[in-house]
Design an enzyme around this catalytic site. Structure first.
Site, PDB file in Angstrom:
ATOM      1  N   HIS A   1       0.894  -1.330  -0.026  1.00 24.96           N
ATOM      2  CA  HIS A   1       0.069  -0.008  -0.092  1.00 24.96           C
ATOM      3  C   HIS A   1       0.999   1.199  -0.162  1.00 24.96           C
ATOM      4  O   HIS A   1       2.056   1.245   0.680  1.00 24.96           O
ATOM      5  CB  HIS A   1      -1.065   0.012   1.288  1.00 24.96           C
ATOM      6  CG  HIS A   1      -0.156  -0.121   2.426  1.00 24.96           C
ATOM      7  ND1 HIS A   1       0.411   1.050   3.243  1.00 24.96           N
ATOM      8  CD2 HIS A   1       0.157  -1.293   3.203  1.00 24.96           C
ATOM      9  CE1 HIS A   1       0.788   0.667   4.245  1.00 24.96           C
ATOM     10  NE2 HIS A   1       0.780  -0.600   4.482  1.00 24.96           N
ATOM     11  N   ASP A   2       0.598   2.008  -0.558  1.00 24.43           N
ATOM     12  CA  ASP A   2       1.147   3.429  -0.530  1.00 24.43           C
ATOM     13  C   ASP A   2       2.407   3.615  -1.283  1.00 24.43           C
ATOM     14  O   ASP A   2       3.166   4.366  -1.010  1.00 24.43           O
ATOM     15  CB  ASP A   2       1.210   4.306   0.550  1.00 24.43           C
ATOM     16  CG  ASP A   2      -0.177   4.247   1.303  1.00 24.43           C
ATOM     17  OD1 ASP A   2      -1.169   5.012   0.996  1.00 24.43           O
ATOM     18  OD2 ASP A   2      -0.420   3.391   2.379  1.00 24.43           O
TER      19      ASP A   2
ATOM     20  N   GLY B   1       4.918  -1.348   2.374  1.00 21.82           N
ATOM     21  CA  GLY B   1       4.291  -0.221   2.434  1.00 21.82           C
ATOM     22  C   GLY B   1       5.030   1.136   2.355  1.00 21.82           C
ATOM     23  O   GLY B   1       5.971   1.250   2.815  1.00 21.82           O
TER      24      GLY B   1
END
Length: 261
Positions: free
Chosen positions: A121-122, A139
Site C-alpha cells: 500500500h501507498d 508499504g
C-alpha cells in the site's frame, strides 16, 4: 475493437477503453477504469478503484487493486493508479493506498514487473523501472525512475530508492539508496555507482562527476551530510546536486561502510 471473453466477469460501471483485450475468468470491478489498448490475460482480477492507463500488458493470475494488507484498513476510499505501457507478469499482487499514506498507490509508465512481484500500500513507482521475480515492496516505499530491483529482494517500509539505482538480487534493503548507486547484500549496503546503468543514459563527463562525488561522500570518512552540503556549494552538475540533496534529506539513513580517517 475490444476483445472481451464471454467468460470474464465485468461489473456494471466499469470503464473499458478501446482495443482492450480481457481473457476468460477475469474479474473487473465496477470502479475500475481500463485504458485503450490494454490487455488482461486469463484469471486476472482488477479490484476496487483501480485506474489502468493505455497499452499495459497484464499477464495471467495477476491480482491488481485488492485491499491493503494493513490491519488499520477499515474500508476507506482508496485507489491504485497505473500509468501507460507497463508489463505486469504472472501472479503479481498490487495493493491500493491507505488513509494514513494519502490513499493512493501510484505506478508510472514503461515499467516491467516480473512474476510474483508485490507492491504494498501507498507505494510510488516512477518510470522505466524493472522489478525482477519476487521482489517485494512494503508499504510507503518509493522508487525513482530507471530503478532496478533484483529478484527475491524485500524492501522495508518507507524506504526510498533514487533514480538510476540498482539493488542486487536476494538482498534485504532496510535503508535509503541514493540515486545512481548500487547496493546488495543482507542487509544491503552501497557497493559503488550503478555504472552499467549510468553508461546507458549519462555522458562520460557526468559519470566522472558522480564518481568524484561518490568518493567524497562515501569513501573520505568525513561527516556525510556536511560533505554533501559542501559539494552542493561547489558543483554545478545537476546529477551531483540530485545525489547530494538525496543524502541530506534521507529519513532512514544510507547503508554504507564508514571509513576511518
Amino acid at each position: 475493437m475490444s476483445q472481451i471473453s464471454q467468460l470474464a466477469v465485468i461489473e456494471d460501471g466499469a470503464t473499458i477503453g478501446e482495443n482492450v483485450t480481457i481473457g476468460p475468468f477475469c474479474f473487473i470491478s465496477s470502479e475500475a477504469t481500463i485504458g485503450n489498448g490494454t490487455s488482461i490475460d486469463a484469471n486476472s482480477c482488477i479490484y476496487g478503484k483501480t485506474t489502468i492507463g493505455k497499452n499495459n500488458k497484464i499477464f495471467s493470475h495477476a491480482v491488481i487493486g485488492s485491499i491493503p494488507q494493513d490491519l488499520k484498513f477499515d474500508g476507506e476510499d482508496v485507489e491504485l493508479i497505473i500509468g501507460d505501457n507497463n508489463t505486469i507478469r504472472e501472479f503479481t499482487l498490487f495493493n491500493p493506498g491507505t488513509k494514513g499514506g494519502g490513499g493512493k498507490t501510484i505506478i508510472g509508465n514503461d515499467n516491467l514487473f516480473m512474476g510474483y512481484v508485490h507492491l504494498g500500500h501507498d507505494v510510488i513507482i516512477g518510470n522505466h523501472c524493472i522489478l525482477a521475480n519476487a521482489a517485494t515492496l512494503a508499504g510507503h516505499v518509493e522508487l525513482g525512475n530507471y530503478v532496478v530491483i533484483g529478484g527475491m529482494t524485500p524492501i522495508h517500509q518507507f524506504v526510498h530508492v533514487g533514480d538510476y539505482a540498482m539493488v542486487g538480487g536476494a538482498s534485504a534493503l532496510a535503508q535509503d539508496i541514493p540515486p545512481f548507486c548500487m547496493a546488495e547484500g543482507n542487509r544491503a549496503s552501497l557497493r559503488g555507482l550503478n555504472l552499467t546503468g549510468l553508461r546507458r543514459h549519462l555522458s562520460r563527463d557526468d559519470i566522472n562527476a558522480l564518481k568524484s562525488a561518490y568518493r567524497e561522500l562515501f569513501e573520505s570518512g568525513r561527516p556525510l551530510k556536511d560533505t554533501a552540503s559542501e559539494l552542493l556549494e561547489n558543483s554545478d552538475n545537476h546529477y551531483v546536486t540530485d545525489l547530494c540533496n538525496f543524502v541530506i534529506t534521507t529519513k532512514r539513513g544510507i547503508p554504507f561502510e564508514r571509513k576511518k580517517v
